[in-house]
Scaffold this active site. Sequence first.
Site, mmCIF file in Angstrom:
data_model
loop_
_atom_site.group_PDB
_atom_site.id
_atom_site.type_symbol
_atom_site.label_atom_id
_atom_site.label_comp_id
_atom_site.label_asym_id
_atom_site.label_seq_id
_atom_site.Cartn_x
_atom_site.Cartn_y
_atom_site.Cartn_z
ATOM 1 N N ASN A 95 -1.753 -0.208 6.678
ATOM 2 C CA ASN A 95 -1.929 -0.846 7.068
ATOM 3 C C ASN A 95 -0.733 -1.962 6.292
ATOM 4 O O ASN A 95 -0.778 -3.424 6.348
ATOM 5 C CB ASN A 95 -3.001 -1.739 7.928
ATOM 6 C CG ASN A 95 -4.004 -2.097 6.882
ATOM 7 O OD1 ASN A 95 -3.431 -2.705 5.664
ATOM 8 N ND2 ASN A 95 -4.427 -3.433 7.190
ATOM 9 N N HIS A 122 -2.363 -5.480 1.597
ATOM 10 C CA HIS A 122 -3.648 -6.252 1.301
ATOM 11 C C HIS A 122 -3.515 -7.565 1.108
ATOM 12 O O HIS A 122 -2.222 -7.626 0.319
ATOM 13 C CB HIS A 122 -4.749 -5.360 0.558
ATOM 14 C CG HIS A 122 -5.663 -6.236 -0.123
ATOM 15 N ND1 HIS A 122 -6.727 -6.083 0.930
ATOM 16 C CD2 HIS A 122 -5.916 -7.081 -1.026
ATOM 17 C CE1 HIS A 122 -8.083 -7.136 0.114
ATOM 18 N NE2 HIS A 122 -7.466 -7.971 -1.503
ATOM 19 N N GLU A 159 -9.741 -11.065 -8.005
ATOM 20 C CA GLU A 159 -8.542 -9.846 -7.568
ATOM 21 C C GLU A 159 -7.641 -9.741 -8.340
ATOM 22 O O GLU A 159 -7.202 -8.827 -9.024
ATOM 23 C CB GLU A 159 -8.355 -10.098 -5.582
ATOM 24 C CG GLU A 159 -9.411 -9.456 -5.040
ATOM 25 C CD GLU A 159 -8.854 -9.167 -3.744
ATOM 26 O OE1 GLU A 159 -9.593 -9.673 -2.498
ATOM 27 O OE2 GLU A 159 -7.842 -9.736 -2.928
ATOM 28 N N TYR A 207 -12.352 -2.046 -4.172
ATOM 29 C CA TYR A 207 -13.349 -2.250 -2.464
ATOM 30 C C TYR A 207 -14.104 -1.966 -2.691
ATOM 31 O O TYR A 207 -15.194 -1.549 -1.833
ATOM 32 C CB TYR A 207 -12.256 -1.131 -2.141
ATOM 33 C CG TYR A 207 -11.083 -1.311 -0.857
ATOM 34 C CD1 TYR A 207 -10.384 -2.532 -0.623
ATOM 35 C CD2 TYR A 207 -9.783 -0.743 -1.570
ATOM 36 C CE1 TYR A 207 -9.349 -2.758 0.423
ATOM 37 C CE2 TYR A 207 -8.524 -0.921 -0.995
ATOM 38 C CZ TYR A 207 -8.547 -1.641 -0.125
ATOM 39 O OH TYR A 207 -6.794 -2.257 -0.128
ATOM 40 N N LYS A 231 1.016 -1.067 0.370
ATOM 41 C CA LYS A 231 -0.035 -0.199 0.356
ATOM 42 C C LYS A 231 0.904 1.251 0.411
ATOM 43 O O LYS A 231 2.290 1.619 0.618
ATOM 44 C CB LYS A 231 -0.753 -0.639 1.802
ATOM 45 C CG LYS A 231 -2.590 -1.340 1.598
ATOM 46 C CD LYS A 231 -2.876 -1.196 2.020
ATOM 47 C CE LYS A 231 -4.025 -1.864 2.374
ATOM 48 N NZ LYS A 231 -5.027 -2.249 2.965
HETATM 49 P P1 CMP Z 1 -7.625 -4.099 3.718
HETATM 50 O O1 CMP Z 1 -7.588 -5.356 3.733
HETATM 51 O O2 CMP Z 1 -7.292 -3.887 2.131
HETATM 52 O O3 CMP Z 1 -9.274 -4.312 3.401
HETATM 53 C C1 CMP Z 1 -9.735 -3.082 3.654
HETATM 54 C C2 CMP Z 1 -9.018 -2.024 4.180
HETATM 55 O O4 CMP Z 1 -10.153 -1.492 4.981
HETATM 56 C C3 CMP Z 1 -8.920 -3.178 5.375
HETATM 57 O O5 CMP Z 1 -7.285 -3.354 4.794
HETATM 58 C C4 CMP Z 1 -8.278 -1.056 5.855
HETATM 59 O O6 CMP Z 1 -7.159 -0.530 5.300
HETATM 60 C C5 CMP Z 1 -9.542 -0.510 6.049
HETATM 61 N N1 CMP Z 1 -9.964 -0.519 7.108
HETATM 62 C C6 CMP Z 1 -11.083 -1.469 7.999
HETATM 63 N N2 CMP Z 1 -11.762 -1.137 9.234
HETATM 64 C C7 CMP Z 1 -11.144 0.036 8.573
HETATM 65 C C8 CMP Z 1 -11.259 1.012 9.798
HETATM 66 N N3 CMP Z 1 -12.450 0.496 10.580
HETATM 67 N N4 CMP Z 1 -10.893 2.707 10.076
HETATM 68 C C9 CMP Z 1 -10.035 2.086 8.148
HETATM 69 N N5 CMP Z 1 -9.804 1.502 7.277
HETATM 70 C C10 CMP Z 1 -10.320 0.579 7.525
#
Ligand code: CMP
Length: 140
Positions: free
Chosen positions: A114, A117, A128, A51, A11
Amino acid sequence: MAVTRTFSIIKPDATRRNLTGAVTKMLEDAGLRVVASKRIRMSREQAEGFYAVHKERPFFGELCEFMTSGPVVVQVLEGEDAVKRNRDVMGATNPANAEPGTIRKELAESIEANTVHGSDSDENAKIEIAFFFSPGEIVG
Ligand code: CMP
């Protein structure tokens, strides 16, 4: 155990901090092989499409904003039980809850930023992968 494929995104928080190699090394050390990889800047349309499953969630707008805020590296990973193997090395979505030694515990900044993904099922991995790669771009 069958050799399968999963889809990964490094990311914008990781590309900004020049951690593409560090993340990829952790994936490889976990027994995953990068069989396709490209660095792209996601369009808003791509982020919203990718998403779409989260579109009713309160964080959807911010998530799409973040995912288009800088380059990402989209990858296809191959290995034994690749979806689970990748999820294990990624760690919990929220780095505060992730196990030591996982990518998110060691490198992630927040639940949004984070670092990685990863697909959550074999079925979603196929969807995906097809979202970003044509079959000819994947070389196992
Ligand atoms: P990802 O695995 O990319 O799938 C969905 C993404 O949404 C997740 O990782 C996080 O980066 C994001 N996400 C999930 N929960 C939250 C939250 N409560 N607030 C902000 N971002 C979120």
